[in-house]
Design a protein around this motif. Structure first.
Motif, PDB file in Angstrom:
ATOM      1  N   LEU A  85       0.827  -1.205   0.000  1.00  0.00           N
ATOM      2  CA  LEU A  85       0.000   0.000   0.000  1.00  0.00           C
ATOM      3  C   LEU A  85       0.865   1.260   0.000  1.00  0.00           C
ATOM      4  O   LEU A  85       0.525   2.275   0.611  1.00  0.00           O
ATOM      5  CB  LEU A  85      -0.949   0.010   1.203  1.00  0.00           C
ATOM      6  CG  LEU A  85      -1.954  -1.147   1.265  1.00  0.00           C
ATOM      7  CD1 LEU A  85      -2.810  -1.051   2.524  1.00  0.00           C
ATOM      8  CD2 LEU A  85      -2.830  -1.164   0.017  1.00  0.00           C
ATOM      9  N   GLY A  86       2.011   1.182  -0.663  1.00  0.00           N
ATOM     10  CA  GLY A  86       2.892   2.326  -0.776  1.00  0.00           C
ATOM     11  C   GLY A  86       3.686   2.646   0.472  1.00  0.00           C
ATOM     12  O   GLY A  86       4.327   3.697   0.552  1.00  0.00           O
ATOM     13  N   ARG A  87       3.674   1.755   1.460  1.00  0.00           N
ATOM     14  CA  ARG A  87       4.383   1.986   2.716  1.00  0.00           C
ATOM     15  C   ARG A  87       5.324   0.818   2.993  1.00  0.00           C
ATOM     16  O   ARG A  87       5.101  -0.305   2.544  1.00  0.00           O
ATOM     17  CB  ARG A  87       3.395   2.153   3.888  1.00  0.00           C
ATOM     18  CG  ARG A  87       2.386   3.267   3.696  1.00  0.00           C
ATOM     19  CD  ARG A  87       3.050   4.625   3.637  1.00  0.00           C
ATOM     20  NE  ARG A  87       2.097   5.713   3.558  1.00  0.00           N
ATOM     21  CZ  ARG A  87       1.664   6.256   2.435  1.00  0.00           C
ATOM     22  NH1 ARG A  87       2.070   5.762   1.283  1.00  0.00           N
ATOM     23  NH2 ARG A  87       0.819   7.272   2.459  1.00  0.00           N
ATOM     24  N   ASP A  88       6.372   1.097   3.765  1.00  0.00           N
ATOM     25  CA  ASP A  88       7.378   0.084   4.068  1.00  0.00           C
ATOM     26  C   ASP A  88       7.171  -0.494   5.460  1.00  0.00           C
ATOM     27  O   ASP A  88       6.829   0.222   6.404  1.00  0.00           O
ATOM     28  CB  ASP A  88       8.780   0.683   3.967  1.00  0.00           C
ATOM     29  CG  ASP A  88       9.087   1.181   2.571  1.00  0.00           C
ATOM     30  OD1 ASP A  88       8.881   0.403   1.625  1.00  0.00           O
ATOM     31  OD2 ASP A  88       9.511   2.344   2.429  1.00  0.00           O
ATOM     32  N   MET A  89       7.406  -1.784   5.562  1.00  0.00           N
ATOM     33  CA  MET A  89       7.160  -2.479   6.813  1.00  0.00           C
ATOM     34  C   MET A  89       8.099  -3.673   6.896  1.00  0.00           C
ATOM     35  O   MET A  89       8.489  -4.244   5.872  1.00  0.00           O
ATOM     36  CB  MET A  89       5.684  -2.922   6.851  1.00  0.00           C
ATOM     37  CG  MET A  89       5.231  -3.654   8.088  1.00  0.00           C
ATOM     38  SD  MET A  89       3.393  -3.803   8.143  1.00  0.00           S
ATOM     39  CE  MET A  89       3.070  -4.712   6.629  1.00  0.00           C
ATOM     40  N   VAL A  90       8.475  -4.053   8.105  1.00  0.00           N
ATOM     41  CA  VAL A  90       9.261  -5.263   8.321  1.00  0.00           C
ATOM     42  C   VAL A  90       8.369  -6.311   8.974  1.00  0.00           C
ATOM     43  O   VAL A  90       7.635  -6.010   9.919  1.00  0.00           O
ATOM     44  CB  VAL A  90      10.492  -4.972   9.210  1.00  0.00           C
ATOM     45  CG1 VAL A  90      11.083  -6.267   9.771  1.00  0.00           C
ATOM     46  CG2 VAL A  90      11.563  -4.239   8.410  1.00  0.00           C
ATOM     47  N   CYS A  91       8.415  -7.514   8.440  1.00  0.00           N
ATOM     48  CA  CYS A  91       7.632  -8.630   8.980  1.00  0.00           C
ATOM     49  C   CYS A  91       8.588  -9.697   9.508  1.00  0.00           C
ATOM     50  O   CYS A  91       9.580 -10.011   8.856  1.00  0.00           O
ATOM     51  CB  CYS A  91       6.745  -9.248   7.906  1.00  0.00           C
ATOM     52  SG  CYS A  91       5.651  -8.102   7.071  1.00  0.00           S
ATOM     53  N   ARG A  92       8.231 -10.243  10.660  1.00  0.00           N
ATOM     54  CA  ARG A  92       8.988 -11.364  11.227  1.00  0.00           C
ATOM     55  C   ARG A  92       8.022 -12.531  11.393  1.00  0.00           C
ATOM     56  O   ARG A  92       7.280 -12.613  12.368  1.00  0.00           O
ATOM     57  CB  ARG A  92       9.614 -10.959  12.559  1.00  0.00           C
ATOM     58  CG  ARG A  92      10.690  -9.887  12.421  1.00  0.00           C
ATOM     59  CD  ARG A  92      11.285  -9.483  13.765  1.00  0.00           C
ATOM     60  NE  ARG A  92      12.399  -8.551  13.600  1.00  0.00           N
ATOM     61  CZ  ARG A  92      12.268  -7.234  13.452  1.00  0.00           C
ATOM     62  NH1 ARG A  92      11.052  -6.701  13.456  1.00  0.00           N
ATOM     63  NH2 ARG A  92      13.320  -6.463  13.301  1.00  0.00           N
ATOM     64  N   PRO A  93       8.020 -13.436  10.406  1.00  0.00           N
ATOM     65  CA  PRO A  93       7.040 -14.525  10.428  1.00  0.00           C
ATOM     66  C   PRO A  93       7.383 -15.670  11.358  1.00  0.00           C
ATOM     67  O   PRO A  93       6.555 -16.556  11.583  1.00  0.00           O
ATOM     68  CB  PRO A  93       7.032 -14.999   8.968  1.00  0.00           C
ATOM     69  CG  PRO A  93       8.408 -14.682   8.477  1.00  0.00           C
ATOM     70  CD  PRO A  93       8.815 -13.417   9.176  1.00  0.00           C
ATOM     71  N   GLY A  94       8.607 -15.704  11.912  1.00  0.00           N
ATOM     72  CA  GLY A  94       8.964 -16.787  12.805  1.00  0.00           C
ATOM     73  C   GLY A  94       8.330 -16.623  14.166  1.00  0.00           C
ATOM     74  O   GLY A  94       7.794 -15.567  14.508  1.00  0.00           O
ATOM     75  N   GLY A  95       8.368 -17.664  14.953  1.00  0.00           N
ATOM     76  CA  GLY A  95       7.802 -17.586  16.296  1.00  0.00           C
ATOM     77  C   GLY A  95       6.334 -17.958  16.317  1.00  0.00           C
ATOM     78  O   GLY A  95       5.752 -18.358  15.314  1.00  0.00           O
ATOM     79  N   PRO A  96       5.705 -17.801  17.477  1.00  0.00           N
ATOM     80  CA  PRO A  96       4.312 -18.227  17.627  1.00  0.00           C
ATOM     81  C   PRO A  96       3.305 -17.334  16.915  1.00  0.00           C
ATOM     82  O   PRO A  96       2.167 -17.735  16.710  1.00  0.00           O
ATOM     83  CB  PRO A  96       4.090 -18.171  19.147  1.00  0.00           C
ATOM     84  CG  PRO A  96       5.072 -17.146  19.629  1.00  0.00           C
ATOM     85  CD  PRO A  96       6.272 -17.296  18.745  1.00  0.00           C
ATOM     86  N   ALA A  97       3.705 -16.114  16.531  1.00  0.00           N
ATOM     87  CA  ALA A  97       2.778 -15.191  15.873  1.00  0.00           C
ATOM     88  C   ALA A  97       3.564 -14.245  14.977  1.00  0.00           C
ATOM     89  O   ALA A  97       4.687 -13.854  15.312  1.00  0.00           O
ATOM     90  CB  ALA A  97       1.983 -14.396  16.910  1.00  0.00           C
ATOM     91  N   PRO A  98       3.001 -13.864  13.833  1.00  0.00           N
ATOM     92  CA  PRO A  98       3.681 -12.896  12.970  1.00  0.00           C
ATOM     93  C   PRO A  98       3.795 -11.541  13.660  1.00  0.00           C
ATOM     94  O   PRO A  98       2.873 -11.106  14.359  1.00  0.00           O
ATOM     95  CB  PRO A  98       2.763 -12.805  11.739  1.00  0.00           C
ATOM     96  CG  PRO A  98       1.884 -14.009  11.804  1.00  0.00           C
ATOM     97  CD  PRO A  98       1.729 -14.338  13.252  1.00  0.00           C
ATOM     98  N   VAL A  99       4.922 -10.868  13.459  1.00  0.00           N
ATOM     99  CA  VAL A  99       5.153  -9.546  14.041  1.00  0.00           C
ATOM    100  C   VAL A  99       5.441  -8.567  12.912  1.00  0.00           C
ATOM    101  O   VAL A  99       6.256  -8.849  12.031  1.00  0.00           O
ATOM    102  CB  VAL A  99       6.335  -9.572  15.035  1.00  0.00           C
ATOM    103  CG1 VAL A  99       6.573  -8.170  15.608  1.00  0.00           C
ATOM    104  CG2 VAL A  99       6.072 -10.567  16.160  1.00  0.00           C
TER     105      VAL A  99
END
Length: 357
Positions: free
Chosen positions: A277-291
């Motif tokens: 959506l035209g914005r930057d974000m970091v995702c951490r899919p590891g672990g018990p829940a996505p962050v």
């Protein structure tokens, strides 16, 4: 009037804080008419929960074949839903929950999700510590993983890193099937809950760079035959890039050699910098829940490091050499091995190259 053609040089601009380099070539002028300009696009902050909601709403609507104004049946205008889908505004949580329920999301999950958004009149903190809404941990169980997949498919730019398991984007069906079992839900339940994602159109112009720690190629998944087929699939992806290096979209795979200089993203099993959506974000899919995280210095540093790693020396040719070496190092036995926790030492083959021993 002269026509202008713009070509973006780099595949990913981390953080949105430094300008993109764009070649602008005047029509008919040839190389002499080429100049370099700097473009600093508007990258207004959006809380990550709002970005995730926007992608999720659109994915749900597309999967049901609904038009925007269909929500008027539950008293919510299509104009308002359109603003939500674009992450421009999220207000009146009850209306958001009403639309989510209309799209088939369970009531308790809908209310849990909207409870993660900043209050309507929330003013973002500019302190060094950042704002508490800069980080969104999605504890929605299988719904959270569906949202993660929707974000991954909707992104225009993705640079992802993996150290324990290959990311979904490059897995063969056999590799993915082995990794996912026994899984948190049964195969039948998972198929039923995620079937709607198959009806969602991904971003056809998505550009993706997959960074693989070299050690991930030497972690047993299934058996040697399965791993050889998986690695050969990766080689095919690299060969496609070698044949068409100027492709504006598609997949790039890079293997980070063992012993490569440390990056700030190497302290965890998986991380991805995405532009959605035209914005930057970091995702951490590891672990018990996505962050998800947005608008912080950590996001900028990780995004910059991911992009720097993507342009490491050697390019696709060096990556191909490392993949071929990994395939040759597969154990001779094709007997299946029982899946185990990703961090278990027994996962690593004993046939590592000398540099990895």
């Amino acid at each position: 009037m002269q026509a202008h053609r713009e070509k973006t040089v780099a595949p990913f601009f981390p953080g949105g804080h430094h300008p993109a380099v764009v070649y602008v070539r005047s029509g008919g002028c040839g190389a002499a008419g080429e100049r370099v300009v700097r473009v600093n696009p508007d990258n207004g902050y959006r809380p990550p929960a709002r970005l995730v909601l926007g992608v999720y709403l659109r994915a749900l609507r597309e999967s049901r074949g609904e038009l925007l104004w269909a929500t008027e049946r539950v008293g919510v205008s299509g104009t308002l839903v359109n603003r939500w889908e674009l992450a421009r505004f999220v207000g009146e949580p009850e209306k958001v929950a009403r639309v989510l329920r209309f799209y088939g999301v369970p009531s308790d999950e809908a209310h849990r999700l909207v409870g993660q958004f900043p209050p309507r009149r929330h003013r973002r903190s500019e302190s060094v510590q950042g704002d508490r809404f800069d980080v969104f941990t999605d504890h929605g169980g299988v719904h959270a993983w569906a949202r993660l997949r929707a974000v991954d498919r909707a992104a225009s730019e993705v640079v992802e890193y993996a150290a324990l398991r290959l990311p979904v984007s490059v897995r063969t069906a056999a590799y993915d099937g082995w990794v996912m079992r026994p899984g948190p839900v049964s195969a039948e339940e998972g198929q039923e809950r995620f079937s709607w994602l198959g009806k969602v159109t991904g971003n056809p112009l998505q550009r993706r760079t997959v960074l693989l720690d070299e050690s991930v190629l030497y972690r047993t998944v299934g058996n040697a035959a399965l791993m050889r087929r998986q690695i050969r699939s990766l080689v095919q992806l690299v060969d496609q890039e070698i044949r068409d290096p100027e492709a504006a979209s598609g997949m790039r795979v890079r293997v980070l050699p063992y012993g490569a200089r440390p990056y700030p993203f190497q302290d965890g099993p998986a991380v991805a910098a995405v532009r959605v959506l035209g914005r930057d974000m970091v995702c951490r899919p590891g672990g018990p829940a996505p962050v998800y995280e947005a608008g912080t210095q950590a996001v900028l540093e990780v995004s910059r490091a991911l992009t720097a790693a993507a342009f490491q020396e050697g390019g696709p040719e060096r990556t191909r050499e490392l993949l071929v070496r990994a395939a040759a190092a597969c154990p001779a036995s094709d007997e299946p091995s029982a899946p185990s926790a990703p961090s278990a030492p027994s996962e690593v083959w004993t046939g590592f190259p000398a540099a990895l021993s």
